[in-house]
Scaffold this active site. Structure first.
Site, PDB file in Angstrom:
ATOM      1  CG  ASP A  41      -0.205  -0.195   2.517  1.00 30.16           C
ATOM      2  OD1 ASP A  41       0.445  -1.242   2.670  1.00 30.16           O
ATOM      3  OD2 ASP A  41      -0.266   0.697   3.392  1.00 30.16           O
ATOM      4  CG  ASN A  42       3.230   2.578   2.572  1.00 27.43           C
ATOM      5  OD1 ASN A  42       2.149   3.160   2.501  1.00 27.43           O
ATOM      6  ND2 ASN A  42       3.768   2.207   3.717  1.00 27.43           N
TER       7      ASN A  42
HETATM    8  P1  AMP Z   1       1.300   3.399   6.890  1.00 25.33           P
HETATM    9  O1  AMP Z   1       2.003   2.239   7.497  1.00 25.33           O
HETATM   10  O2  AMP Z   1       1.648   4.720   7.498  1.00 25.33           O
HETATM   11  O3  AMP Z   1       1.400   3.441   5.400  1.00 25.33           O
HETATM   12  O4  AMP Z   1      -0.245   3.233   7.244  1.00 25.33           O
HETATM   13  C1  AMP Z   1      -0.979   2.067   7.007  1.00 25.33           C
HETATM   14  C2  AMP Z   1      -2.469   2.341   7.086  1.00 25.33           C
HETATM   15  O5  AMP Z   1      -2.822   2.904   8.361  1.00 25.33           O
HETATM   16  C3  AMP Z   1      -2.958   3.332   6.042  1.00 25.33           C
HETATM   17  O6  AMP Z   1      -4.205   2.880   5.607  1.00 25.33           O
HETATM   18  C4  AMP Z   1      -3.083   4.621   6.824  1.00 25.33           C
HETATM   19  O7  AMP Z   1      -4.010   5.478   6.260  1.00 25.33           O
HETATM   20  C5  AMP Z   1      -3.494   4.139   8.199  1.00 25.33           C
HETATM   21  N1  AMP Z   1      -3.095   5.087   9.273  1.00 25.33           N
HETATM   22  C6  AMP Z   1      -1.843   5.318   9.750  1.00 25.33           C
HETATM   23  N2  AMP Z   1      -1.876   6.259  10.723  1.00 25.33           N
HETATM   24  C7  AMP Z   1      -3.162   6.633  10.871  1.00 25.33           C
HETATM   25  C8  AMP Z   1      -3.847   7.570  11.708  1.00 25.33           C
HETATM   26  N3  AMP Z   1      -3.221   8.325  12.602  1.00 25.33           N
HETATM   27  N4  AMP Z   1      -5.184   7.669  11.568  1.00 25.33           N
HETATM   28  C9  AMP Z   1      -5.848   6.925  10.683  1.00 25.33           C
HETATM   29  N5  AMP Z   1      -5.279   6.024   9.872  1.00 25.33           N
HETATM   30  C10 AMP Z   1      -3.953   5.871   9.959  1.00 25.33           C
HETATM   31 MG    MG Z   2       0.720   4.217   3.790  1.00 28.88          MG
END
Ligand code: AMP
Ligand code: MG
Length: 519
Positions: free
Chosen positions: A270-271
């Site tokens: 997803d990144n």
């Molecule tokens: P990441 O590992 O940062 O790419 O995040 C993985 C998932 O978690 C993605 O769907 C983000 O949108 C969600 N996410 C991360 N931090 C938050 C937050 N503070 N509030 C809501 N969703 C989050």
């Molecule tokens: Mg992400």
């Protein structure tokens, strides 16, 4: 140039794809749709902390003059031509299928078409909950927002494909975070970054449609992506040609990360950008002391799946997930597998070319491949500062007198006194290198110029980011402003005040070496 509040925006994505238009922000699964409408949740007092003037010029946007424009950047104002939404996507996290994820704290406000005919999505990160926030708050803290803002711009100026950042605003609200997941949650200042990219589509946007067996939706998204972002790909074989192009762009991105010493830290699918951009700046880091096993992400520690030296193979694994997601559009998987099997050859070809430039070689000769391997081996052993080492390599004398001369020449890059065995290995390598440089048909100056362009001299080290964050939280923006200047000219000697190894105090300090995803 226009004020942000006066821009007539486009919303082609929401016009073309089905969404959940209810505006309901409660967490839920959203089968059958590509996005959910999500209006940003207003904040207390949006205040502009940073503005990327050059990007703004490209977009044709005036620096905010009044509160109205700042309100847009803080999510407090949505203009009539915007249609804010959170995208629905899935992903593989740390190698495991994670199901629906989606923009949990990112909201795309609208698309902007520039006078030059380019299209960009404007997205707020940290603008409040969306249906994909699960149990989290949809917010971002100042420290992580500064990191995303500075680093995405820094990568742009390093010449690495990346999403951009237009603005950074503080929200005036406080956000609760447990930085190390150890039960010690604290309030931190909140902030919002406006990110800009032609598209924020990720591998995960395609994975979710395949997982839900929404094959017609999948076909539609693939067609749309190719037509809009890969318009030169046409014909019957266009999907496989497109997949090959993503494979190549992703491999090139990995080579670029290796060139500048960047570790992303969370290479979940997803990144992974469908355009081959660096996306989602979280617990990333530059490599200080050379170590392919280095991961900056505390969550990644047990397996080091996302370590510096593993990024290329993880990218291939992620491309496999994307291939699996689009497989339903093919009669059999043979062509997809063939493309994926071509990843290694393509990557290594790009890698050796890049290394040839880093080393200032006029061309790649067969013996050079083994010499590049020797560089890798010796750097692993000696663990010098990667950035400083390559800067010093540029000025290596043509005649290497003895071991001591080599040690003296590279002294500035050592974190630890090299052992006699390491000194010997380094001496042998540098002697071989100096002899090879003499075989260049180009001049020494030309070779140094190639090296100068391939080897950054200024990098945004984590400890610098950490210091600037601490100061900014106290209201002092001196270092923050300085770093913004330096990152725009990373290959020059203009900012040599930052040309130094990571200081001793930073090697174990939280936020300076290891980071968590909590942001
Ligand atoms: P990441 O590992 O940062 O790419 O995040 C993985 C998932 O978690 C993605 O769907 C983000 O949108 C969600 N996410 C991360 N931090 C938050 C937050 N503070 N509030 C809501 N969703 C989050
Ligand atoms: Mg992400």
């Amino acid at each position: 140039m226009q004020n942000l509040s006066a821009v007539q925006f486009k919303n082609d994505f929401v016009k073309n794809f089905k969404g959940d238009e209810s505006g309901d922000l409660s967490p839920r699964q959203t089968p059958g749709v590509f996005y959910s409408k999500a209006i940003p949740t207003p904040v207390k007092k949006p205040t502009l902390l940073a503005w990327s003037e050059e990007l703004a010029n490209e977009l044709g946007i005036e620096q905010p003059q009044d509160q109205k424009d700042v309100d847009i950047l803080g999510g407090n104002l949505v203009t009539t031509t915007m249609h804010p939404y959170a995208a629905c996507y899935a992903g593989h996290q740390f190698g495991n299928w994670a199901g629906q994820l989606g923009d949990g704290r990112a909201i795309t406000l609208a698309e902007l078409k520039t006078q030059a005919g380019k299209s960009y999505e404007l997205q707020l990160k940290g603008a409040g909950p969306t249906p994909y926030s699960r149990r989290a708050d949809g917010r971002a803290v100042l420290r992580s927002s500064i990191r995303e803002y500075l680093m995405s711009e820094a990568m742009h100026y390093l010449g690495v494909p990346t999403t951009r950042a237009l603005s950074l605003v503080s929200t005036g609200d406080r956000v609760m975070r447990d930085m190390f997941y150890d039960g010690n949650a604290e309030y931190e200042p909140g902030a919002i970054v406006m990110r800009v990219a032609p598209s924020f589509l990720r591998f995960g946007n395609f994975e979710i449609l395949a997982a839900r067996n929404e094959i017609e939706n999948l076909r539609k998204l693939v067609d749309w992506t190719i037509n809009l972002y890969y318009p030169y790909i046409t014909g019957e074989d266009k999907i496989i040609t497109w997949y090959k192009e993503i494979m190549e762009r992703t491999a090139k991105l990995m080579v670029e990360w290796l060139r500048v010493g960047f570790v992303h830290g969370v290479m979940n699918t997803d990144n992974m950008s469908i355009l081959g951009l660096t996306i989602d700046y979280g617990p990333y880091s530059f490599v200080d002391d050379y170590d392919p096993n280095f991961t900056p992400n505390t969550t990644d520690l047990p397996g080091r799946r996302y370590a510096f030296g593993k990024q290329s193979s993880v990218a291939k694994w992620n491309l496999g997930c994307l291939g699996g997601a689009i497989a339903p559009l093919f009669e059999n998987t043979e062509e997809l597998v063939n493309v994926l099997n071509g990843y290694d050859d393509f990557f290594w070809m790009q890698f050796y070319t890049m290394m040839g430039n880093k080393l200032g070689l006029d061309e790649l000769r067969p013996e050079d491949i083994t010499m590049i391997g020797e560089f890798e081996k010796v750097l692993r052993m000696v663990k010098p500062d990667m950035t400083i080492f390559y800067q010093l390599l540029m000025d290596v004398p043509a005649e290497i007198e003895n071991e001591q001369a080599v040690v003296t020449h590279f002294a500035e890059s050592f974190y630890k006194e090299p052992t006699p065995e390491q000194v010997e290995a380094l001496y042998t390598l540098i002697k071989r290198y100096a002899d090879r440089i003499k075989l260049n048909t180009t001049t020494r100056e030309e070779s140094q110029e190639t090296m100068r362009k391939a080897n950054p001299r200024f990098i945004l080290r984590n400890y610098l980011l950490h210091q600037s964050i601490e100061e900014l939280e106290k209201g002092d923006n001196t270092l923050f402003e300085k770093l913004q200047q330096a990152m725009k000219d990373p290959y020059s000697k203009r900012f040599d005040e930052f040309f130094a190894k990571r200081p001793g105090w930073a090697s174990q300090k939280a936020g300076c070496s290891m980071l968590s995803c909590s942001s």
